[in-house]
Write a protein that holds these residues in place. Structure first.
Motif, PDB file in Angstrom:
ATOM      1  N   VAL A   9       0.842  -1.199   0.000  1.00  0.00           N
ATOM      2  CA  VAL A   9       0.000   0.000   0.000  1.00  0.00           C
ATOM      3  C   VAL A   9       0.880   1.252   0.000  1.00  0.00           C
ATOM      4  CG1 VAL A   9      -1.590   1.369   1.432  1.00  0.00           C
ATOM      5  CG2 VAL A   9      -2.061  -1.048   1.015  1.00  0.00           C
ATOM      6  N   ASN A  10       1.901   1.277   0.855  1.00  0.00           N
ATOM      7  CA  ASN A  10       2.789   2.437   0.916  1.00  0.00           C
ATOM      8  C   ASN A  10       3.605   2.593  -0.364  1.00  0.00           C
ATOM      9  OD1 ASN A  10       2.541   3.884   3.489  1.00  0.00           O
ATOM     10  ND2 ASN A  10       2.944   1.871   4.357  1.00  0.00           N
ATOM     11  N   PHE A  11       4.026   1.493  -0.931  1.00  0.00           N
ATOM     12  CA  PHE A  11       4.791   1.557  -2.176  1.00  0.00           C
ATOM     13  C   PHE A  11       3.897   2.069  -3.310  1.00  0.00           C
ATOM     14  CE2 PHE A  11       7.151  -0.082  -5.835  1.00  0.00           C
ATOM     15  CZ  PHE A  11       8.407   0.424  -5.527  1.00  0.00           C
ATOM     16  N   ASP A  12       2.658   1.607  -3.346  1.00  0.00           N
ATOM     17  CA  ASP A  12       1.706   2.074  -4.357  1.00  0.00           C
ATOM     18  C   ASP A  12       1.470   3.576  -4.208  1.00  0.00           C
ATOM     19  OD1 ASP A  12      -0.124   1.526  -6.516  1.00  0.00           O
ATOM     20  OD2 ASP A  12      -1.756   1.825  -5.070  1.00  0.00           O
ATOM     21  N   ARG A  13       1.328   4.050  -2.993  1.00  0.00           N
ATOM     22  CA  ARG A  13       1.152   5.482  -2.720  1.00  0.00           C
ATOM     23  C   ARG A  13       2.375   6.268  -3.215  1.00  0.00           C
ATOM     24  NH1 ARG A  13       0.022   5.583   3.039  1.00  0.00           N
ATOM     25  NH2 ARG A  13      -1.891   4.570   2.427  1.00  0.00           N
ATOM     26  N   PHE A  14       3.552   5.708  -2.962  1.00  0.00           N
ATOM     27  CA  PHE A  14       4.804   6.328  -3.401  1.00  0.00           C
ATOM     28  C   PHE A  14       4.860   6.428  -4.928  1.00  0.00           C
ATOM     29  CE2 PHE A  14       9.256   5.493  -4.753  1.00  0.00           C
ATOM     30  CZ  PHE A  14       9.837   6.675  -4.320  1.00  0.00           C
ATOM     31  N   ILE A  15       4.520   5.351  -5.619  1.00  0.00           N
ATOM     32  CA  ILE A  15       4.522   5.337  -7.089  1.00  0.00           C
ATOM     33  C   ILE A  15       3.529   6.364  -7.626  1.00  0.00           C
ATOM     34  CG2 ILE A  15       3.953   3.958  -9.145  1.00  0.00           C
ATOM     35  CD1 ILE A  15       6.574   3.124  -7.904  1.00  0.00           C
ATOM     36  N   ASN A  16       2.341   6.426  -7.037  1.00  0.00           N
ATOM     37  CA  ASN A  16       1.336   7.399  -7.482  1.00  0.00           C
ATOM     38  C   ASN A  16       1.827   8.827  -7.300  1.00  0.00           C
ATOM     39  OD1 ASN A  16      -0.548   5.520  -8.339  1.00  0.00           O
ATOM     40  ND2 ASN A  16      -1.510   5.386  -6.332  1.00  0.00           N
ATOM     41  N   LYS A  17       2.511   9.080  -6.213  1.00  0.00           N
ATOM     42  CA  LYS A  17       3.033  10.425  -5.966  1.00  0.00           C
ATOM     43  C   LYS A  17       4.087  10.788  -7.011  1.00  0.00           C
ATOM     44  CE  LYS A  17       4.465  13.399  -2.253  1.00  0.00           C
ATOM     45  NZ  LYS A  17       4.760  13.534  -0.858  1.00  0.00           N
ATOM     46  N   ILE A  18       4.934   9.848  -7.342  1.00  0.00           N
ATOM     47  CA  ILE A  18       5.949  10.094  -8.375  1.00  0.00           C
ATOM     48  C   ILE A  18       5.279  10.322  -9.721  1.00  0.00           C
ATOM     49  CG2 ILE A  18       7.755   8.990  -9.759  1.00  0.00           C
ATOM     50  CD1 ILE A  18       8.768   7.720  -7.175  1.00  0.00           C
ATOM     51  N   ASN A  19       4.292   9.508 -10.057  1.00  0.00           N
ATOM     52  CA  ASN A  19       3.606   9.647 -11.342  1.00  0.00           C
ATOM     53  C   ASN A  19       2.902  10.981 -11.488  1.00  0.00           C
ATOM     54  OD1 ASN A  19       4.436   7.185 -12.310  1.00  0.00           O
ATOM     55  ND2 ASN A  19       2.606   6.104 -11.657  1.00  0.00           N
ATOM     56  N   MET A  20       2.402  11.530 -10.403  1.00  0.00           N
ATOM     57  CA  MET A  20       1.717  12.813 -10.479  1.00  0.00           C
ATOM     58  C   MET A  20       2.710  13.951 -10.658  1.00  0.00           C
ATOM     59  SD  MET A  20      -1.453  12.619  -7.810  1.00  0.00           S
ATOM     60  CE  MET A  20      -0.457  12.243  -6.383  1.00  0.00           C
ATOM     61  N   GLU A  21       3.962  13.728 -10.338  1.00  0.00           N
ATOM     62  CA  GLU A  21       5.027  14.717 -10.492  1.00  0.00           C
ATOM     63  C   GLU A  21       4.757  15.999  -9.728  1.00  0.00           C
ATOM     64  OE1 GLU A  21       5.503  15.228 -14.735  1.00  0.00           O
ATOM     65  OE2 GLU A  21       6.746  13.457 -14.865  1.00  0.00           O
ATOM     66  N   ASN A  22       3.831  15.972  -8.779  1.00  0.00           N
ATOM     67  CA  ASN A  22       3.504  17.187  -8.041  1.00  0.00           C
ATOM     68  C   ASN A  22       4.688  17.716  -7.256  1.00  0.00           C
ATOM     69  OD1 ASN A  22       0.891  17.403  -8.904  1.00  0.00           O
ATOM     70  ND2 ASN A  22       0.028  16.286  -7.181  1.00  0.00           N
ATOM     71  N   HIS A  23       5.431  16.799  -6.634  1.00  0.00           N
ATOM     72  CA  HIS A  23       6.541  17.240  -5.802  1.00  0.00           C
ATOM     73  C   HIS A  23       7.568  18.024  -6.627  1.00  0.00           C
ATOM     74  CE1 HIS A  23       7.825  13.496  -7.605  1.00  0.00           C
ATOM     75  NE2 HIS A  23       9.066  13.795  -7.316  1.00  0.00           N
ATOM     76  N   GLU A  24       7.897  17.536  -7.800  1.00  0.00           N
ATOM     77  CA  GLU A  24       8.886  18.203  -8.635  1.00  0.00           C
ATOM     78  C   GLU A  24       8.300  19.475  -9.251  1.00  0.00           C
ATOM     79  OE1 GLU A  24      12.178  16.612 -11.606  1.00  0.00           O
ATOM     80  OE2 GLU A  24      11.005  14.983 -10.750  1.00  0.00           O
ATOM     81  N   ASN A  25       7.039  19.436  -9.642  1.00  0.00           N
ATOM     82  CA  ASN A  25       6.398  20.622 -10.216  1.00  0.00           C
ATOM     83  C   ASN A  25       6.395  21.786  -9.232  1.00  0.00           C
ATOM     84  OD1 ASN A  25       5.627  20.396 -12.904  1.00  0.00           O
ATOM     85  ND2 ASN A  25       3.932  19.052 -12.396  1.00  0.00           N
ATOM     86  N   GLU A  26       6.124  21.491  -7.960  1.00  0.00           N
ATOM     87  CA  GLU A  26       6.106  22.544  -6.944  1.00  0.00           C
ATOM     88  C   GLU A  26       7.480  23.185  -6.819  1.00  0.00           C
ATOM     89  OE1 GLU A  26       4.478  21.092  -3.252  1.00  0.00           O
ATOM     90  OE2 GLU A  26       2.789  20.193  -4.315  1.00  0.00           O
ATOM     91  N   TYR A  27       8.516  22.379  -6.756  1.00  0.00           N
ATOM     92  CA  TYR A  27       9.874  22.916  -6.647  1.00  0.00           C
ATOM     93  C   TYR A  27      10.250  23.687  -7.904  1.00  0.00           C
ATOM     94  CZ  TYR A  27      10.525  19.904  -2.588  1.00  0.00           C
ATOM     95  OH  TYR A  27      10.403  19.296  -1.368  1.00  0.00           O
ATOM     96  N   LEU A  28       9.848  23.180  -9.047  1.00  0.00           N
ATOM     97  CA  LEU A  28      10.164  23.847 -10.306  1.00  0.00           C
ATOM     98  C   LEU A  28       9.522  25.239 -10.336  1.00  0.00           C
ATOM     99  CD1 LEU A  28      11.474  23.638 -13.121  1.00  0.00           C
ATOM    100  CD2 LEU A  28       9.321  22.671 -13.939  1.00  0.00           C
ATOM    101  N   LYS A  29       8.246  25.309  -9.975  1.00  0.00           N
ATOM    102  CA  LYS A  29       7.555  26.607  -9.955  1.00  0.00           C
ATOM    103  C   LYS A  29       8.214  27.558  -8.967  1.00  0.00           C
ATOM    104  CE  LYS A  29       3.167  25.239 -11.796  1.00  0.00           C
ATOM    105  NZ  LYS A  29       2.012  24.468 -11.577  1.00  0.00           N
ATOM    106  N   GLU A  30       8.632  27.009  -7.829  1.00  0.00           N
ATOM    107  CA  GLU A  30       9.313  27.830  -6.821  1.00  0.00           C
ATOM    108  C   GLU A  30      10.611  28.408  -7.394  1.00  0.00           C
ATOM    109  OE1 GLU A  30      11.791  26.840  -2.822  1.00  0.00           O
ATOM    110  OE2 GLU A  30       9.831  25.853  -3.017  1.00  0.00           O
ATOM    111  N   LEU A  31      11.418  27.582  -8.045  1.00  0.00           N
ATOM    112  CA  LEU A  31      12.678  28.050  -8.618  1.00  0.00           C
ATOM    113  C   LEU A  31      12.450  29.027  -9.770  1.00  0.00           C
ATOM    114  CD1 LEU A  31      14.844  24.799  -8.633  1.00  0.00           C
ATOM    115  CD2 LEU A  31      15.204  26.837  -7.243  1.00  0.00           C
TER     116      LEU A  31
END
Length: 160
Positions: free
Chosen positions: A16-38
């Motif tokens: 379940v946690n690994f699936d959540r991790f994969i979904n988070k990576i696929n959404m690319e939200n974490h990187e998009n937020e940092y990119l917009k910040e930079l």
């Protein structure tokens, strides 16, 4: 709860946690937020509308001299048509340029413009920031635990 039940519960929780991790990576939200910040910094206002996928294509072009659409497509696992659309956008934004090698009028290659090189450097900053955060997290683990994590991820990568 017996050992078998505890083991099954742990495996379920891990999946379940690994699936959540994969979904988070696929959404690319974490990187998009940092990119917009930079890109929100004043000197990057003229390139703030770039997408993360466009950044990855720029990164691929910078790291692979003499690359064409087929090469980018293969390295990034994106269709050639997808690369054509992205490269058209990058050309319009003046982030990449096309060129042909002498004696080969047919094949089109890509390189970065000075502005494209700036985007590449911002993307590098982004990855450095993410690497630092990951490194802080991984500092919690012993060498033996890290070896087990590597073994786990390698094995899982083989079956996915």
């Amino acid at each position: 709860m017996n050992n078998l039940e505890r083991e099954q519960k742990l495996k379920r929780e891990l999946i379940v946690n690994f699936d959540r991790f994969i979904n988070k990576i696929n959404m690319e939200n974490h990187e998009n937020e940092y990119l917009k910040e930079l890109l929100g910094e004043e000197q990057y206002k003229n390139i703030s509308d770039i997408t993360l996928t466009e950044c990855h294509v720029i990164d691929c072009i910078e790291r692979n001299p003499l690359i064409n659409a087929i090469g980018i497509s293969q390295k990034m696992n994106i269709t050639k048509g997808g690369i054509s659309k992205i490269s058209s956008k990058l050309l319009k934004k003046k982030l990449i340029k096309i060129y042909r090698q002498e004696g080969n009028k047919k094949e089109i290659f890509y390189s970065l413009t000075p502005l494209g090189r700036e985007v590449f450097l911002v993307h590098e900053k982004l990855h450095e920031k993410l690497y630092q955060r990951a490194n802080l997290f991984l500092d919690r683990f012993t060498d033996e635990e890290l070896k087990k994590i590597i073994e786990f991820i390698s094995g899982l990568s083989e079956i996915i």
